[in-house]
Design a protein around this motif. Structure first.
Motif, short mmCIF file in Angstrom:
data_model
loop_
_atom_site.label_atom_id
_atom_site.label_comp_id
_atom_site.label_asym_id
_atom_site.label_seq_id
_atom_site.Cartn_x
_atom_site.Cartn_y
_atom_site.Cartn_z
N GLY A 308 0.46 -11.53 49.41
CA GLY A 308 1.52 -11.49 48.42
C GLY A 308 1.07 -12.08 47.11
N GLY A 309 1.62 -11.60 46.03
CA GLY A 309 1.23 -12.09 44.72
C GLY A 309 0.37 -11.08 43.98
N LEU A 310 0.28 -11.30 42.69
CA LEU A 310 -0.43 -10.39 41.79
C LEU A 310 -1.63 -11.10 41.19
CD1 LEU A 310 -0.46 -7.62 40.32
CD2 LEU A 310 1.02 -8.65 38.58
N SER A 311 -2.81 -10.50 41.36
CA SER A 311 -4.03 -11.10 40.81
C SER A 311 -4.37 -10.52 39.44
CB SER A 311 -5.19 -10.88 41.78
OG SER A 311 -6.39 -11.38 41.23
N ASN A 312 -4.14 -9.22 39.26
CA ASN A 312 -4.47 -8.58 37.98
C ASN A 312 -3.55 -7.39 37.78
OD1 ASN A 312 -6.00 -7.85 35.61
ND2 ASN A 312 -6.92 -6.22 36.82
N PHE A 313 -3.07 -7.25 36.54
CA PHE A 313 -2.25 -6.10 36.17
C PHE A 313 -2.59 -5.75 34.73
CE2 PHE A 313 1.41 -4.04 34.29
CZ PHE A 313 1.77 -3.11 35.24
N ASP A 314 -3.19 -4.58 34.55
CA ASP A 314 -3.66 -4.19 33.23
C ASP A 314 -3.43 -2.70 33.04
OD1 ASP A 314 -5.24 -4.75 30.72
OD2 ASP A 314 -6.55 -3.26 31.63
N LYS A 390 1.85 -10.74 34.48
CA LYS A 390 1.76 -11.51 35.73
C LYS A 390 3.02 -11.32 36.57
CE LYS A 390 -2.27 -13.41 35.02
NZ LYS A 390 -3.43 -13.08 35.91
N ASP A 391 3.92 -10.46 36.10
CA ASP A 391 5.18 -10.22 36.79
C ASP A 391 4.98 -9.16 37.87
OD1 ASP A 391 7.76 -9.99 37.62
OD2 ASP A 391 8.54 -9.17 35.74
N GLU A 392 5.16 -9.54 39.12
CA GLU A 392 4.92 -8.62 40.23
C GLU A 392 5.93 -7.48 40.24
OE1 GLU A 392 3.94 -8.87 45.04
OE2 GLU A 392 4.65 -10.63 43.94
N SER A 393 7.08 -7.65 39.60
CA SER A 393 8.08 -6.59 39.59
C SER A 393 7.63 -5.39 38.75
CB SER A 393 9.41 -7.12 39.03
OG SER A 393 9.26 -7.54 37.68
N ALA A 394 6.60 -5.56 37.91
CA ALA A 394 6.10 -4.45 37.11
C ALA A 394 5.19 -3.51 37.91
CB ALA A 394 5.33 -4.98 35.90
N GLU A 415 3.01 -0.82 55.41
CA GLU A 415 4.20 -0.27 54.77
C GLU A 415 4.03 -0.32 53.27
OE1 GLU A 415 7.60 -2.60 55.75
OE2 GLU A 415 6.85 -4.43 54.82
N TYR A 416 4.69 0.62 52.61
CA TYR A 416 4.68 0.64 51.15
C TYR A 416 6.10 0.55 50.63
CZ TYR A 416 6.30 5.52 51.08
OH TYR A 416 7.04 6.66 51.24
N GLU A 417 6.24 0.00 49.45
CA GLU A 417 7.52 -0.05 48.74
C GLU A 417 7.25 0.35 47.30
OE1 GLU A 417 9.55 -3.72 49.11
OE2 GLU A 417 9.67 -3.67 51.30
N ALA A 418 7.95 1.38 46.85
CA ALA A 418 7.75 1.91 45.51
C ALA A 418 8.90 1.50 44.60
CB ALA A 418 7.62 3.43 45.54
N SER A 419 8.56 1.17 43.38
CA SER A 419 9.57 0.84 42.38
C SER A 419 10.31 2.10 41.96
CB SER A 419 8.91 0.16 41.18
OG SER A 419 9.81 0.05 40.11
N SER A 420 11.52 1.92 41.50
CA SER A 420 12.32 3.07 41.03
C SER A 420 11.94 3.50 39.62
CB SER A 420 13.81 2.71 41.07
OG SER A 420 14.08 1.59 40.25
N MET A 421 10.95 2.83 39.01
CA MET A 421 10.55 3.18 37.65
C MET A 421 9.88 4.55 37.58
SD MET A 421 9.03 -0.36 36.06
CE MET A 421 7.71 -0.43 37.27
N PHE A 422 9.10 4.89 38.62
CA PHE A 422 8.30 6.11 38.57
C PHE A 422 8.51 6.93 39.84
CE2 PHE A 422 5.87 2.83 36.29
CZ PHE A 422 5.81 3.41 35.03
N ASP A 423 8.35 8.24 39.71
CA ASP A 423 8.17 9.13 40.85
C ASP A 423 6.66 9.39 40.97
OD1 ASP A 423 10.86 9.24 41.24
OD2 ASP A 423 11.15 11.20 40.31
#
Length: 532
Positions: A308-314, A390-394, A415-423
């Protein structure tokens, strides 16, 4: 359940592709499809409408409708199941869901519909099976092509040998002609070999009438000319001067080309030698057809932690411009994007930064200087941007992997969980495995799977993740192994929307007149997306 027809229509009811599974006239199906847009209400998705005679089961897909026309006695649950399978099949055979691409791949879609529905009833098939059936791979066909190619190669070898023999005979004939055979053949008197030897033993002087030749001219090759016509001590031109045109030549001779052409005229299949290029180029993308094409692309680099947690988001994005004709280069580009303070923009050095900051318009610093035309690749980069968080919700897609060893087996649940931002489209989750002789035992999966024995990975594929399947799971069993073997997990996908929501609103001409027609391509792709 009886499906009368499976169709793809535009928002206005224009039939793009339609496959009828019962006897039905063209006038009737066109009338049913034309009446459909008038029956549906606004704000509804994945639903149906009924008339006195038929039922429409439909699903909006971007700018089109995927539609089933059934009788009113059919089972609507089976109709919806058929519709859902068709909605997964359509993107497999059409790269885009606009009208032009749908019409271009009409026959492929009709063949795929036939694999899903037979005589109005749904077949028990998956998307992968439909793809396999439509490709029609044949071992016998491949074997036939190998045998045919072997015969072609043998024929080419025979042709090369024949061409070499022709070249050798041509060289020999040239030597005879240059060596004096032609002139000797026209003379009436021929000397003997014994008289020539006697003459050569005398001071190399030859009296008039002494010549050298053979009875037929083919048994002996000579480069000695008639010495009586030249002063004593002066070297003969035939002996002293090198023969012209007889040096070694590289490449095919004219005689070889004539030989190949004669074989072609007789109906033989000729395969020319193709020499590999010194600098092989990459397969070029299809060229743009509109005068102006703008490409919005964002590349996503994400590293998630297994616990759990986010190491890098770019996120790194580019807006590129392609122009076919130089006359259309006198333009400015009006853009729209969300006002996200985390997104940092950077313009091309030749772009007017003040105009972009105040009005969101990309234009050249010098209005008299047009944008260049004929750019390769995606074109000229006008704008770049970057977003880090650093926001995991992104994160658009999170992966949870739970391996556990029990006795002589290792159970792995993912298991996977996809955000509602994208299809998300064409999602592939690659899980590394220990060295296995056989494929793992997949007990449950939402989607399709494939075992790559060479790389020892299990690939979990989901064609489309939308509001109907924002979460899913897979469970498989392998022999006992260390839990760290199943990491890092690699993920790949694409989407037709971006984090910046960057869009081209308009094209503004600088020299008056109508703005050139433009098209825009928007995509989000993964460059590196891992769970470590």
């Amino acid at each position: 359940m009886v499906v009368l027809a499976a169709s793809i229509t535009s928002k206005s009811g224009k039939a793009l592709v339609s496959r009828q599974f019962v006897d039905m006239s063209r006038i009737r199906i066109e009338g049913l499809l034309a009446a459909f847009p008038k029956l549906i209400g606004s704000g509804k998705q994945h639903t149906y409408v009924e008339t006195e005679n038929v039922r429409y089961v439909y699903q909006p897909m971007e700018g089109i409708y995927l539609l089933l026309v059934t009788n009113k006695q059919s089972n609507i649950l089976e109709d919806l199941d058929t519709l859902r399978l068709l909605s997964k099949v359509v993107p497999e055979f059409s790269a885009s869901l606009d009208e032009e691409i749908i019409c271009k791949h009409a026959f492929e879609l009709i063949f795929a519909f036939d694999e899903v529905i037979s005589l109005g009833h749904k077949e028990n098939v998956t998307v992968a099976q439909v793809r396999q059936y439509c490709e029609m791979e044949s071992h016998e066909e491949r074997l036939h092509k190998l045998v045919l190619q072997s015969k072609i190669n043998d024929t080419k070898d025979v042709m090369k040998r024949k061409a070499n023999e022709i070249d050798k005979s041509k060289i020999e004939r040239g030597k005879l002609e240059k060596g004096g055979y032609s002139s000797l053949q026209s003379m009436s008197s021929m000397g003997s070999i014994g008289r020539m030897d006697a003459s050569l033993s005398n001071d190399m002087g030859i009296s008039s009438g002494n010549t050298f030749g053979g009875g037929s001219g083919f048994g002996i090759t000579s480069e000695v000319d008639n010495f009586s016509s030249k002063p004593k001590g002066r070297p003969s031109a035939a002996v002293g001067a090198p023969t012209k045109g007889m040096g070694m030549k590289l490449g095919k001779s004219q005689r070889t080309n004539q030989f190949l052409e004669s074989l072609k005229a007789e109906g033989e299949m000729i395969v020319e030698d193709v020499r590999p290029s010194a600098n092989p180029s990459k397969a070029a993308a299809p060229p743009p057809t509109d005068p102006v094409t703008l490409t919005v692309e964002e590349k996503l680099n994400v590293t998630l932690k297994r616990d759990g947690g986010l190491s890098n988001f770019d996120v790194q994005g580019t807006l590129s411009l392609q122009i076919l004709n130089q006359d259309d280069g006198f333009i400015q580009v009006q853009i729209e994007s969300v006002g996200n303070p985390e997104i940092k923009f950077k313009t091309h050095p030749n772009i007017n930064k003040e105009l972009f900051s105040n009005e969101n318009i990309l234009g050249s610093k010098d209005p008299n200087r047009p944008f260049p035309a004929g750019q390769s690749g995606d074109g000229l980069g006008l704008l770049k941007w970057r977003m880090q968080s650093k926001d995991e919700s992104a994160v658009p897609l999170t992966i949870n992997c739970w391996p556990s060893v029990s006795g002589n087996e290792t159970y792995v649940s993912i298991e996977y969980e996809a955000s509602s931002m994208f299809d998300l489209q064409n999602v592939v989750i690659s899980v590394p495995l220990p060295a296995l002789r056989e494929a793992p035992n997949v007990r449950q999966i939402d989607g399709e799977w494939r075992f790559d024995s060479r790389n020892s990975t299990l690939e979990w594929s989901i064609l489309l993740i939308d509001n109907s399947n924002r979460s899913g799971s897979m469970e498989f069993v392998v022999p006992p192994a260390d839990t760290s073997v199943f990491f890092p997990i690699s993920v790949g996908f694409s989407a037709t929307s971006t984090f910046s929501n960057m869009k081209v609103a308009n094209i503004v001409p600088l020299k008056g007149g109508a703005a050139p027609k433009f098209s825009q391509r928007i995509q989000l792709v993964t460059e590196s997306y891992q769970v470590v």
